[in-house]
Design a protein around this motif. Structure first.
Motif, PDB file in Angstrom:
ATOM      1  N   GLY A   1       0.809  -1.219   0.000  1.00 27.01           N
ATOM      2  CA  GLY A   1       0.000   0.000   0.000  1.00 27.01           C
ATOM      3  C   GLY A   1       0.833   1.255   0.000  1.00 27.01           C
ATOM      4  O   GLY A   1       0.440   2.280  -0.560  1.00 27.01           O
ATOM      5  N   GLY A   2       2.005   1.181   0.641  1.00 28.40           N
ATOM      6  CA  GLY A   2       2.836   2.368   0.770  1.00 28.40           C
ATOM      7  C   GLY A   2       3.523   2.794  -0.512  1.00 28.40           C
ATOM      8  O   GLY A   2       3.674   3.993  -0.776  1.00 28.40           O
ATOM      9  N   LEU A   3       3.940   1.845  -1.316  1.00 30.59           N
ATOM     10  CA  LEU A   3       4.665   2.194  -2.547  1.00 30.59           C
ATOM     11  C   LEU A   3       3.809   3.027  -3.503  1.00 30.59           C
ATOM     12  O   LEU A   3       4.277   4.053  -4.015  1.00 30.59           O
ATOM     13  N   PRO A   4       2.553   2.639  -3.775  1.00 30.72           N
ATOM     14  CA  PRO A   4       1.716   3.507  -4.620  1.00 30.72           C
ATOM     15  C   PRO A   4       1.475   4.882  -3.993  1.00 30.72           C
ATOM     16  O   PRO A   4       1.392   5.887  -4.709  1.00 30.72           O
ATOM     17  N   VAL A   5       1.361   4.932  -2.658  1.00 31.59           N
ATOM     18  CA  VAL A   5       1.166   6.220  -1.990  1.00 31.59           C
ATOM     19  C   VAL A   5       2.360   7.137  -2.234  1.00 31.59           C
ATOM     20  O   VAL A   5       2.200   8.309  -2.593  1.00 31.59           O
ATOM     21  N   LEU A   6       3.566   6.610  -2.032  1.00 37.15           N
ATOM     22  CA  LEU A   6       4.763   7.417  -2.261  1.00 37.15           C
ATOM     23  C   LEU A   6       4.864   7.839  -3.724  1.00 37.15           C
ATOM     24  O   LEU A   6       5.276   8.965  -4.032  1.00 37.15           O
ATOM     25  N   GLY A   7       4.477   6.926  -4.638  1.00 40.27           N
ATOM     26  CA  GLY A   7       4.516   7.265  -6.055  1.00 40.27           C
ATOM     27  C   GLY A   7       3.552   8.387  -6.406  1.00 40.27           C
ATOM     28  O   GLY A   7       3.901   9.316  -7.147  1.00 40.27           O
ATOM     29  N   LEU A   8       2.342   8.335  -5.862  1.00 41.07           N
ATOM     30  CA  LEU A   8       1.353   9.381  -6.127  1.00 41.07           C
ATOM     31  C   LEU A   8       1.768  10.714  -5.511  1.00 41.07           C
ATOM     32  O   LEU A   8       1.575  11.773  -6.118  1.00 41.07           O
ATOM     33  N   VAL A   9       2.331  10.668  -4.306  1.00 41.14           N
ATOM     34  CA  VAL A   9       2.795  11.905  -3.674  1.00 41.14           C
ATOM     35  C   VAL A   9       3.906  12.533  -4.501  1.00 41.14           C
ATOM     36  O   VAL A   9       3.936  13.754  -4.699  1.00 41.14           O
ATOM     37  N   ALA A  10       4.836  11.705  -4.985  1.00 44.59           N
ATOM     38  CA  ALA A  10       5.921  12.230  -5.821  1.00 44.59           C
ATOM     39  C   ALA A  10       5.366  12.834  -7.113  1.00 44.59           C
ATOM     40  O   ALA A  10       5.828  13.899  -7.561  1.00 44.59           O
TER      41      ALA A  10
ATOM     42  N   LEU B   1      -3.952  10.570   2.750  1.00 42.00           N
ATOM     43  CA  LEU B   1      -3.786  10.745   4.188  1.00 42.00           C
ATOM     44  C   LEU B   1      -4.697   9.794   4.953  1.00 42.00           C
ATOM     45  O   LEU B   1      -4.288   9.182   5.948  1.00 42.00           O
ATOM     46  N   ALA B   2      -5.932   9.646   4.483  1.00 45.01           N
ATOM     47  CA  ALA B   2      -6.859   8.710   5.114  1.00 45.01           C
ATOM     48  C   ALA B   2      -6.333   7.281   5.025  1.00 45.01           C
ATOM     49  O   ALA B   2      -6.452   6.496   5.983  1.00 45.01           O
ATOM     50  N   PHE B   3      -5.743   6.931   3.895  1.00 41.11           N
ATOM     51  CA  PHE B   3      -5.196   5.580   3.708  1.00 41.11           C
ATOM     52  C   PHE B   3      -4.061   5.314   4.700  1.00 41.11           C
ATOM     53  O   PHE B   3      -4.010   4.261   5.351  1.00 41.11           O
ATOM     54  N   ILE B   4      -3.142   6.267   4.845  1.00 39.63           N
ATOM     55  CA  ILE B   4      -2.012   6.087   5.757  1.00 39.63           C
ATOM     56  C   ILE B   4      -2.492   6.008   7.196  1.00 39.63           C
ATOM     57  O   ILE B   4      -2.006   5.191   7.993  1.00 39.63           O
ATOM     58  N   VAL B   5      -3.451   6.843   7.558  1.00 41.18           N
ATOM     59  CA  VAL B   5      -3.997   6.795   8.913  1.00 41.18           C
ATOM     60  C   VAL B   5      -4.614   5.426   9.189  1.00 41.18           C
ATOM     61  O   VAL B   5      -4.437   4.848  10.275  1.00 41.18           O
ATOM     62  N   ALA B   6      -5.311   4.875   8.212  1.00 42.91           N
ATOM     63  CA  ALA B   6      -5.973   3.586   8.394  1.00 42.91           C
ATOM     64  C   ALA B   6      -4.968   2.458   8.615  1.00 42.91           C
ATOM     65  O   ALA B   6      -5.138   1.630   9.520  1.00 42.91           O
ATOM     66  N   ILE B   7      -3.907   2.405   7.823  1.00 45.35           N
ATOM     67  CA  ILE B   7      -2.964   1.304   7.972  1.00 45.35           C
ATOM     68  C   ILE B   7      -2.023   1.514   9.156  1.00 45.35           C
ATOM     69  O   ILE B   7      -1.401   0.562   9.629  1.00 45.35           O
TER      70      ILE B   7
END
Length: 266
Positions: free
Chosen positions: A135-144, A178-184
Motif C-alpha cells: 500500500g505504501g509504494l503507490p502512496v509514495l509514487g502518487l505523492v511524488a 492521508l486517510a489511507f495512511i492513517v488507516a494502515i
C-alpha cells in the motif's frame, strides 16, 4: 514464534510507517491540517467495530470507513455554511462516539479498546507488513507525482490555481492518501497517537530544512530514529511500544524547537 520475530516485524513496520508519514506529515504541517488527521483517526474505531460486527478483515473495514469519511469531508468542504474546523470537530466527535456505541453493541466479542486507541506495535503481523509495503509504494509514487501542485497548494492555493495546476485533483488525492495512511497506521500507534506520528517528525525537521524536499528527508530520518529509540525504551522498561515511539519523537521535536529558539536569539 520467537521474540526476535516480533522485534523484526515491529521494527520493519515502524520504519515503513516513518517513511510513508514523512511527506504527508510535512504537508499536514505546512497546511495546518492536524485536526483533519485526528478526525480520520477517530473514525478508525468505528471501522473496527463494524468489521467485527460484519466479520470483515479489520484493516479493510478501517480503510473503507476512513476513506468514506475523507470523501464526505471533500464534499462538505464545498459548502459555505460552516467553516472546515467546525465540520472537523463535529465529524471527529461523532465518529468517535459512533465507534464507542458500535463497540458497546458487540455481543460475545471482546474489543480491546486500549489496544486500538494506543496501538500495539509488537502485535504487527506479516499481513500488516504487506499492507504497509504494497500500500505504501503507490502512496509514495502518487505523492511524488503530485508533489509540485501539493507544495504549491500549501504555499498559496489561489496562486497555484491561477498557474493552471490541478489543485482540486491534488487536494482530493492528498486527503484520500492521508486517510489511507492513517488507516494502515492505526494498529501500530493507535487511533489517538497517529496524528502525533505524522506531525512530530515534520515539526522536528522544519528548523533544519532549507527546501521542502530536504524537510521530507529529514522527517523520514527523524521518524526512523524515533522508532528505533522508542522500541529500545520499550524493551528496556516494558513500556508500550507505540506511545514510547511517539514520546521519543516528541523529545526530538522539543529539542529541535528549543535549538531554533536559541538560534533566533543569537
Amino acid at each position: 514464534m520467537t521474540l526476535d520475530a516480533f522485534l523484526v516485524r515491529a521494527l520493519l513496520a515502524g520504519i515503513g510507517l516513518a517513511i510513508l508519514a514523512a511527506p504527508l506529515g510535512c504537508l499536514v504541517v505546512w497546511r495546518r491540517m492536524a485536526y483533519f488527521g485526528s478526525t480520520i483517526a477517530h473514525s478508525g474505531l468505528l471501522g473496527v467495530a463494524l468489521g467485527l460486527l460484519l466479520a470483515l478483515n479489520l484493516t479493510i473495514s478501517i480503510l473503507v470507513v476512513s476513506l468514506a469519511l475523507a470523501a464526505l469531508l471533500i464534499l462538505l468542504d464545498r459548502q459555505q455554511i460552516l467553516p472546515m474546523d467546525s465540520l472537523l470537530g463535529l465529524l471527529s466527535h461523532a465518529a468517535l462516539a459512533g465507534g464507542l456505541v458500535a463497540a458497546a453493541m458487540l455481543t460475545g466479542q471482546r474489543l480491546d479498546l486500549m489496544g486500538y486507541l494506543f496501538g500495539d506495535i509488537f502485535s504487527v503481523t506479516t499481513s500488516d507488513l504487506v499492507w504497509i509495503g504494497l500500500g505504501g509504494l503507490p502512496v509514495l509514487g502518487l505523492v511524488a507525482w503530485l508533489w509540485r501542485p501539493l507544495v504549491a497548494l500549501s504555499v498559496h492555493a489561489e496562486l497555484a490555481a491561477a498557474e493552471g495546476l490541478p489543485t482540486r485533483a491534488a487536494e482530493t488525492a492528498f486527503i484520500l492518501l492521508l486517510a489511507f495512511i492513517v488507516a494502515i497506521a492505526m494498529k501500530i500507534v493507535g487511533i489517538l497517537l497517529i496524528i502525533a506520528f505524522l506531525i512530530m517528525p515534520a515539526t522536528a525537521a522544519r528548523p533544519f530544512a532549507q527546501t521542502p524536499e530536504s524537510m521530507v528527508v529529514l522527517a523520514g530520518v527523524i521518524g526512523v530514529g524515533g522508532v528505533v529509540a522508542g522500541l529500545s525504551v520499550s524493551l528496556a522498561s516494558d513500556a508500550p511500544g507505540g506511545p514510547a515511539i511517539v514520546l521519543a519523537l516528541a523529545v526530538a521535536a522539543a529539542l529541535s524547537l528549543a535549538w531554533a529558539a536559541l538560534r533566533s536569539r543569537a
